[in-house]
Design an enzyme around this catalytic site. Structure first.
Site, PDB file in Angstrom:
ATOM      1  N   TRP A 242       6.438   4.284  -4.930  1.00 23.64           N
ATOM      2  CA  TRP A 242       5.272   4.552  -4.071  1.00 23.64           C
ATOM      3  C   TRP A 242       5.599   5.655  -3.071  1.00 23.64           C
ATOM      4  O   TRP A 242       4.762   6.476  -2.717  1.00 23.64           O
ATOM      5  CB  TRP A 242       4.857   3.277  -3.324  1.00 23.64           C
ATOM      6  CG  TRP A 242       3.706   3.470  -2.379  1.00 23.64           C
ATOM      7  CD1 TRP A 242       2.375   3.365  -2.672  1.00 23.64           C
ATOM      8  CD2 TRP A 242       3.778   3.797  -0.975  1.00 23.64           C
ATOM      9  NE1 TRP A 242       1.613   3.612  -1.547  1.00 23.64           N
ATOM     10  CE2 TRP A 242       2.438   3.877  -0.493  1.00 23.64           C
ATOM     11  CE3 TRP A 242       4.818   4.036  -0.081  1.00 23.64           C
ATOM     12  CZ2 TRP A 242       2.130   4.182   0.828  1.00 23.64           C
ATOM     13  CZ3 TRP A 242       4.512   4.354   1.244  1.00 23.64           C
ATOM     14  CH2 TRP A 242       3.179   4.417   1.679  1.00 23.64           C
ATOM     15  N   HIS A 243       6.860   5.657  -2.623  1.00 25.46           N
ATOM     16  CA  HIS A 243       7.255   6.624  -1.605  1.00 25.46           C
ATOM     17  C   HIS A 243       7.391   8.034  -2.149  1.00 25.46           C
ATOM     18  O   HIS A 243       7.330   8.990  -1.374  1.00 25.46           O
ATOM     19  CB  HIS A 243       8.570   6.193  -0.940  1.00 25.46           C
ATOM     20  CG  HIS A 243       8.408   5.108   0.071  1.00 25.46           C
ATOM     21  ND1 HIS A 243       8.334   3.773  -0.262  1.00 25.46           N
ATOM     22  CD2 HIS A 243       8.255   5.161   1.416  1.00 25.46           C
ATOM     23  CE1 HIS A 243       8.165   3.054   0.836  1.00 25.46           C
ATOM     24  NE2 HIS A 243       8.117   3.868   1.872  1.00 25.46           N
ATOM     25  N   GLY A 244       7.610   8.184  -3.426  1.00 25.13           N
ATOM     26  CA  GLY A 244       7.716   9.553  -3.939  1.00 25.13           C
ATOM     27  C   GLY A 244       7.978   9.592  -5.422  1.00 25.13           C
ATOM     28  O   GLY A 244       8.536   8.661  -5.997  1.00 25.13           O
TER      29      GLY A 244
ATOM     30  N   PHE B 122       2.865  11.535   1.697  1.00 22.32           N
ATOM     31  CA  PHE B 122       2.357  10.421   0.928  1.00 22.32           C
ATOM     32  C   PHE B 122       0.827  10.426   0.931  1.00 22.32           C
ATOM     33  O   PHE B 122       0.238   9.533   0.425  1.00 22.32           O
ATOM     34  CB  PHE B 122       2.875   9.098   1.481  1.00 22.32           C
ATOM     35  CG  PHE B 122       4.379   9.121   1.580  1.00 22.32           C
ATOM     36  CD1 PHE B 122       4.988   9.393   2.774  1.00 22.32           C
ATOM     37  CD2 PHE B 122       5.154   8.957   0.464  1.00 22.32           C
ATOM     38  CE1 PHE B 122       6.367   9.469   2.854  1.00 22.32           C
ATOM     39  CE2 PHE B 122       6.543   9.030   0.540  1.00 22.32           C
ATOM     40  CZ  PHE B 122       7.135   9.289   1.736  1.00 22.32           C
TER      41      PHE B 122
ATOM     42  N   THR C 119       8.000  -0.101  -4.935  1.00 27.93           N
ATOM     43  CA  THR C 119       8.082   0.349  -3.540  1.00 27.93           C
ATOM     44  C   THR C 119       8.754   1.717  -3.461  1.00 27.93           C
ATOM     45  O   THR C 119       8.287   2.618  -2.772  1.00 27.93           O
ATOM     46  CB  THR C 119       8.874  -0.657  -2.680  1.00 27.93           C
ATOM     47  OG1 THR C 119       8.229  -1.919  -2.742  1.00 27.93           O
ATOM     48  CG2 THR C 119       8.959  -0.198  -1.236  1.00 27.93           C
TER      49      THR C 119
END
Lengths: 463, 277
Positions: free
Chosen positions: A321-323, A463, A318
């Site tokens: 996924w954000h960066g 994103f 998680t």
């Protein structure tokens, strides 16, 4: 193109609605084709204006590839004795290609320490997850396959949720793709939802965003203690209303077309634990990870130790996924640690002592957002230091007073609307004709803000 | 399965095409030539500038010994004496707002008229809350209080406008100041550069245009009532742009660097005997 722009509101959306209504009236079977074509145009506009026109081709060919994967999985799955091994291989191939592309554009530079200099295709994190959810669902239930390329294209590339979610599972919209009933009531409900989302984004999020921008411009080491806290709180509200506003706009646009997209937020700031928070924040992402990572790994059904490991995997993914940076990895680990500890009884305690739980989350939410927001760890340290008065170079003691005088009223509105009060009030009045008065006032205020250039890009667009 | 393979190959071909078209690591991508793109200069240094008037430089600039500041009529340049800024007015845009808030004690006694987005096109519509006076416009302030030094740092907000028109408006602005305060020394402070990342990509706000305006400001000095002070050397990198590590938005300095700027202005004050008493 962002929803809160004149290009979208004044040109794209009216053209789309006119085309959609005409096709709905005179050539209903082609509605999805209109959605597909306009979505291609929507993405192409963004790709061309950012100097990367080939990215529209990338997305389009991704749709072709995953259409082929879905058809193959369905063909194999419908056999009397489905060859599970071969189906797994096809699915794995599809997932590797889809995630491989995401990895190349988003993570390769960070992981390998290279500099490919490839701009991130807008929305790739969202649409990749959506595409992968489709092929996994078809693997699990081959009868779900979409036989029409146009319908699948419309689903994957649907402009309301293409670039910033909600991440919509195919099963949610499958029936609507084939047969949906657009009604005047649903259309108007969509318009109301869209306007509310627009107001959240432009009036609340963008204005509070200026405080965070100011803090960055000043430099965290020069913030007074109250200004450091004010900036942190302003950012927390900005992030929520930015993303929530965009999700509402997507849901509203979907409703105008007769689609019912899932909600993405459920008053997350009223949570009393981090566990509860992530069941209310970006819910479609949480659902994705639960369905396609946590549960397949065994969830918490294989013992405590394995459950903790699975939790660790989910939260690290998680965060990542954000960066693609260390702060996101640290952030993911932080969330895992807090949620794991909450499982030891802290969550139960907070739920039965809600006041303490609220205080706990009022502090924890903005503090963890800072790890998310600041990728430079040295600057992050400076900011945390200023929260408690450590450090401080060229500090202006009155900086927070000036800033607060500009934003206090937006902060108050944000505080109220981040609770259930706003939703409950809206639910009571939304069917009244008088609701259009405040909604049109919001729309007028939005247009004013856009005309004055008070429009920041959507935070989640990286994103 | 054939369709899966073919479409995968097609997707791979698109990715490869993208790599060769957009990636900076690609041998086919056009790269920037070595060295800085914009040759920027400080307004007082004609030797390496981009100023188009190189063939006939301003004679006073050539006799400059210190950042282009010329002193005549018993004027000297150096550390501001005690009380120097008591009757000084500092006019500027958002960067001067920053200087006011974060510049520390060096200029604290001055009167400030600074506002975000202000320039010579819109100063007459701007009101500022001036300490001890209240919310006033500039002309009203000049009428209410006597100043013997007026520092001006304006220009960046309208740097994209037609330069000829901008210079004409600036000239009218300086004339207004001189009319309102005939015995005041007007010190034109250079507009700071922006970071290279902005200068290279912004057709309006870029360092060549900033330099063009700064060069014009330099040419306004007359040695007796109008002066120019160059400050870019404090914050520029070797390419002549604001150093990237000094700014987060490529335009404004981090607050911690403003004391350096204010100390520089205080140590390069145009003073004469009796100033500050």
């Amino acid at each position: 193109m962002v929803f809160s722009s004149f290009e979208f509101l004044g040109v794209f959306l009216p053209l789309f609605l006119i085309a959609y209504c005409l096709v709905w009236k005179y050539a209903k079977p082609y509605r999805n084709a209109v959605v597909f074509l306009f979505s291609i145009g929507f993405y192409a506009y963004g790709a061309i204006t950012s100097g990367t026109p080939l990215y529209i081709l990338l997305l389009f060919v991704s749709v072709i590839f995953n259409f082929a994967v879905g058809k193959e999985l369905s063909r194999l799955g419908k056999r009397e004795e489905p060859p599970k091994g071969r189906m797994k291989a096809v699915l794995a191939f599809g997932i590797v290609i889809d995630f491989g592309i995401l990895f190349l554009f988003k993570y390769a530079d960070f992981v390998f320490g290279v500099s490919l200099g490839l701009a991130l295709p807008i929305g790739i994190s969202f649409y990749t997850f959506q595409i992968v959810s489709y092929i996994i669902d078809v693997y699990r239930q081959p009868q779900l396959v979409e036989k029409s390329f146009v319908n699948l294209g419309a689903y994957i590339m649907m402009f309301p949720q293409l670039i910033a979610g909600p991440i919509v599972r195919f099963s949610t919209v499958r029936a609507d793709l084939r047969k949906r009933v657009e009604s005047r009531a649903m259309f108007l409900e969509g318009v109301k939802t869209f306007i509310i989302g627009l107001g959240y984004k432009v009036i609340i999020a963008n204005q509070l965003g200026s405080t965070w921008t100011q803090a960055n411009t000043i430099g965290f080491e020069s913030l007074s203690v109250p200004m450091a806290w004010l900036s942190m709180v302003a950012y927390s509200f900005q992030l929520f209303f930015d993303f929530y506003g965009y999700s509402l706009m997507a849901i509203g646009l979907g409703r105008m077309m007769g689609f019912e997209f899932p909600q993405n937020f459920d008053s997350p700031y009223v949570s009393v634990s981090m566990t509860e928070f992530w069941r209310r924040w970006h819910m479609t992402l949480g659902t994705w990870f639960r369905e396609y990572v946590y549960i397949p790994l065994g969830g918490n059904r294989l013992g405590k130790g394995r459950g903790i490991f699975n939790l660790f995997v989910v939260w690290m993914l998680t965060g990542f996924w954000h960066g693609a940076d260390w702060n996101f990895i640290i952030w993911g680990f932080f969330l895992f640690a807090v949620i794991a500890v909450e499982r030891l009884g802290v969550r139960d305690f907070m739920e039965s002592h809600r006041f303490i739980g609220h205080v706990y989350m009022i502090l924890l939410i903005p503090l963890q957002w800072m790890v998310f927001a600041v990728s430079d760890l040295k600057k992050l340290g400076a900011l945390y230091g200023r929260l408690v008065g450590i450090g401080g170079i060229a500090v202006s003691g009155s900086d927070w007073l000036t800033e607060l005088s500009h934003i206090w009223w937006i902060l108050l509105i944000a505080l109220v609307l981040s609770t259930d009060l706003g939703k409950k009030l809206y639910a009571k009045v939304k069917d009244s004709k008088l609701i259009w008065i405040p909604l049109l006032a919001v729309l007028a205020a939005v247009i004013y803000c856009l005309a004055m250039g008070l429009n920041d890009p959507f935070l989640y667009f990286r994103f | 399965m054939k369709k899966v393979i073919i479409s995968a190959l097609l997707l791979t071909a698109v990715v490869v095409w993208i790599f060769f078209s957009y990636s900076t690591a690609s041998p086919l991508t056009k790269k920037d030539p070595e060295g800085p793109q914009n040759t920027v200069s400080y307004a007082f240094d004609r030797g390496r500038g981009t100023d188009s008037d190189d063939s006939n430089p301003h004679p006073l600039a050539q006799s400059s010994q210190l950042n282009g500041i010329i002193f005549t009529k018993g004027l000297a340049v150096g550390q501001a004496p005690e009380g120097y800024f008591n009757d000084a007015l500092i006019i500027g845009d958002s960067r001067i707002v920053g200087l006011q808030l974060y510049g520390g004690d060096a200029l604290k006694d001055a009167t400030w008229f600074a506002a975000t987005s202000m320039g010579v096109y819109n100063y007459s519509k701007t009101t500022v809350d001036v300490e001890g006076i209240g919310k006033v416009g500039l002309e009203e302030l000049l009428a209410k209080k006597h100043f013997t030094k007026i520092y001006v740092c304006l220009g960046i907000n309208q740097i994209g406008y037609d330069m000829g028109d901008h210079e004409a408006k600036y000239g009218a602005f300086i004339k207004m100041l001189r009319t309102a305060c005939p015995d005041a020394r007007v010190v034109l402070v250079s507009n700071l550069h922006v970071a290279k990342a902005r200068s290279d990509t912004d057709s309006a706000v870029n360092n060549p245009r900033i330099d063009e305006l700064n060069n014009w400001l330099l040419r306004q000095q007359n040695g007796s009532s109008i002066f120019y002070i160059e400050c870019n050397q404090l914050f520029d990198d070797e390419s002549g742009a604001m150093a990237a590590e000094y700014t987060s938005d490529r335009t404004h300095l981090y607050a911690k660097y403003y004391p350096q700027w204010s100390a520089y202005l205080a140590s390069n004050a145009i003073y004469q005997e009796g100033d500050g008493n």
